[in-house]
Design an enzyme around this catalytic site. Structure first.
Site, mmCIF file in Angstrom:
data_model
loop_
_atom_site.group_PDB
_atom_site.id
_atom_site.type_symbol
_atom_site.label_atom_id
_atom_site.label_comp_id
_atom_site.label_asym_id
_atom_site.label_seq_id
_atom_site.Cartn_x
_atom_site.Cartn_y
_atom_site.Cartn_z
ATOM 1 N N HIS A 71 0.933 -1.177 -0.083
ATOM 2 C CA HIS A 71 0.058 -0.012 0.064
ATOM 3 C C HIS A 71 1.010 1.030 0.081
ATOM 4 O O HIS A 71 2.019 1.162 0.489
ATOM 5 C CB HIS A 71 -0.811 0.005 1.299
ATOM 6 N N GLN A 75 -4.585 -4.917 6.999
ATOM 7 C CA GLN A 75 -5.579 -5.753 6.385
ATOM 8 C C GLN A 75 -5.471 -7.305 7.031
ATOM 9 O O GLN A 75 -6.199 -8.111 6.352
ATOM 10 C CB GLN A 75 -4.980 -6.119 4.861
ATOM 11 N N LYS A 104 -10.382 -0.475 10.325
ATOM 12 C CA LYS A 104 -10.577 -1.490 9.404
ATOM 13 C C LYS A 104 -10.978 -2.918 10.335
ATOM 14 O O LYS A 104 -11.158 -3.935 9.623
ATOM 15 C CB LYS A 104 -9.431 -1.798 8.741
ATOM 16 N N CYS A 161 -4.961 2.614 -3.658
ATOM 17 C CA CYS A 161 -3.578 3.213 -2.974
ATOM 18 C C CYS A 161 -2.474 2.262 -3.186
ATOM 19 O O CYS A 161 -1.596 2.016 -2.300
ATOM 20 C CB CYS A 161 -3.718 3.574 -1.448
#
Lengths: 418, 156
Positions: free
Chosen positions: A135, A215, A238, A376
């Site tokens: 990212h 993530q 997230k 991104c």
């Protein structure tokens, strides 16, 4: 002080995880006359009522500044804030609360490591190694660092499946490398990196490792001591928590040696114009009044996930991901972007020659929220020779019926584009 | 909402121009150019113009990649402005702005009473606020090129 109640309807059985949806008020609405199907949790997840209520209750009853006052509210706020830290310590199995620093998110955590850990010890000719699937927040802080120090950014390649090529990466880990900085899970491709073995390989060469876990933490059980990572960064928003709060985990011995990232209140023991004595860990890295309510919300999000159990989260999401991947593959003209052997929660794809942005509009029109664009991760898009992808990403509140709605909406898109 | 609005957005004319963009490619003897970027979706367009001494746009092309709306809009733009004076082209810019966002651009003054003709196919975008920038990207590029600004235009 507010006691976080456990009002989740989820239990530890996989079948009832489908009921989780009811815990998330934002999911209970219609978008363009269709019930919302939210498939954009990799960008930001929705919040369960328990998180919203914890933040609200803190604001209504307990708010004051932390670590500062003798009065009751300041004490309550401090307990709430530090209580949230303790939840994180146990959630990621840190060795102590001294290793858990509140930041504004993953991005700030990585910048902190770049500037406080790396910058003082880097010289021209030194190297930072990252991978091609990172990212932007695990690319740009290192580019800035390289500009500041004359160091070089080295990028390990990925293959057509979107997996990091391990041997070329290991070959890059020479004596000039000062840090290996890698994602745990790719946000654009869903690839799960073999971080534990990479950390072990890097350590055998004396190289510390930062893991971007933004993530991973919402989807997989993360044990920082088992991984033996030196730094682990992740974000609250997230993993069902609020925005503006995140975590930098770092080994205590490293944090001890690092200078503060920012100066201000709360990070000092004693200030005079002759000099300043810095506060103990982790407060040395938390200058200024922190995001207290964000930390409270993050603590409640951890409670929510732990109540379900990360093993159950992973199992449910893998099942949904497998279903999504096979339903998408059944469509004639779908090109899957990111087909790693080990994946989590994300499928990027192209449908025929329809631009992802057009797909996003057509799906939204049918109540299906996906992310479209470069996510991104522009170097990943360049690798696959595409301007962007459509990306459907999962959380525990998604089930097979959401995937059926996605596929139905994609069929409408195909009809419109003929 | 029904599919009608989607059909209105993706009219046959729009899809046709998106699939087979007119005046696509580089241009010889370019006098004016602009680059347009939409960071939200990664649309990237370059517009090339050859503008004569008499301020007539003798030729126009574009290249790049983008969604159906941005490519169709750029294709329609080049189709429209070839043969116009820069003043007339700016009248179209103003009229398109008014069509899509309901506000008249100051750039072209008051005389924006132009017949948009096939450009009216873009009006379905009005119902999709998130996509207005896709439709206006090329037009901001036109504006920038005529003003001979060198910085890329961005929708953000």
């Amino acid at each position: 002080m507010n006691q976080l109640s456990n009002n989740s309807t989820c239990s530890d059985s996989t079948t009832s995880i489908a009921e989780c949806r009811a815990d998330f008020p934002a999911l209970d609405q219609k978008i363009n006359d269709h019930p919302l199907v939210y498939l954009d949790s990799a960008a930001s997840s929705q919040q369960p009522s328990s998180v919203i209520d914890a933040v609200s209750s803190y604001q209504k009853h307990d708010h004051a500044n932390v670590h500062r006052g003798v009065h009751t509210l300041s004490h309550r706020a401090t307990e709430a804030y530090e209580g949230a830290r303790d939840k994180i310590v146990s959630f990621i199995n840190a060795n102590s609360r001294r290793e858990v620093v509140f930041t504004s998110g993953t991005t700030q955590a990585i910048n902190l490591v770049a500037q406080s850990f790396c910058r003082p010890r880097m010289r021209a000719g030194d190297k930072i190694v990252i991978t091609h699937l990172e990212h932007h927040s695990n690319i740009v802080p290192w580019q800035l660092l390289c500009e500041q120090t004359g160091a070089e950014l080295t990028v390990a390649p990925i293959d057509e499946k979107g997996q990091v090529e391990i041997l070329p990466l290991l070959a890059m880990l020479d004596e000039n490398v000062r840090l290996l900085a890698i994602a745990h899970v790719s946000n654009a491709l869903g690839s799960v990196l073999p971080v534990k073995s990479l950390i072990s390989e890097a350590h055998s060469r004396g190289i510390p490792v930062l893991v971007d876990g933004a993530q991973a933490v919402p989807h997989l059980a993360v044990d920082v001591q088992d991984l033996d990572c030196d730094f682990y960064a992740f974000s609250g928003h997230k993993m069902f928590g609020p925005t503006g709060i995140g975590i930098l985990y770092a080994k205590e011995a490293l944090l001890e040696k690092m200078p503060p990232y920012q100066g201000g209140g709360d990070m000092i023991l004693e200030v005079s114009f002759g000099g300043t004595t810095f506060n103990d860990l982790p407060y040395k890295f938390e200058a200024g009044t922190p995001n207290i309510s964000g930390a409270v919300g993050l603590g409640a999000a951890v409670d929510y996930l732990q109540n379900i159990g990360m093993a159950n989260v992973t199992r449910h999401e893998q099942e949904t991901l497998n279903y999504m991947t096979s339903r998408l593959a059944d469509l004639d003209d779908v090109r899957m972007i990111g087909t790693a052997d080990e994946k989590a929660s994300v499928q990027s794809f192209m449908l025929g020659d329809i631009h992802p942005h057009d797909l996003g509009t057509i799906l939204d029109h049918q109540g299906v929220a996906i992310r479209t664009g470069h996510h991104c991760a522009m170097p990943v898009m360049d690798f696959f020779g595409i301007p962007g992808t459509a990306r459907a990403s999962l959380a525990i509140y998604n089930g097979k019926s959401d995937i059926d709605r996605l596929v139905q909406a994609l069929q409408t898109a195909r009809t419109i584009f003929g | 909402m029904t599919q009608d609005e989607l059909r209105e957005l993706y009219r046959e004319l729009i899809l046709d121009h998106a699939r087979s963009p007119r005046h696509f490619g580089k241009l010889n003897n370019v006098s004016h150019m602009a680059e347009g970027i939409n960071p939200l979706c990664g649309d990237k367009l370059k517009l090339y113009f050859r503008i004569g001494e008499n301020k007539v746009i003798e030729d126009a092309t574009f290249e790049g990649s983008g969604c159906a709306i941005s490519v169709a809009s750029a294709s329609l733009l080049t189709d429209t402005v070839i043969g116009l004076t820069t003043c007339q082209a700016m009248d179209y810019f103003s009229a398109i702005s008014e069509l899509l966002v309901g506000t008249r651009s100051d750039a072209a003054g008051d005389k924006a009473d132009v017949d948009l003709g096939k450009l009216k196919a873009l009006q379905g975008v009005r119902e999709f606020p998130a996509r207005v920038k896709c439709a206006t990207l090329a037009w901001h590029g036109l504006h920038s090129a005529i003003q001979q600004r060198n910085a890329p235009v961005s929708t953000e």
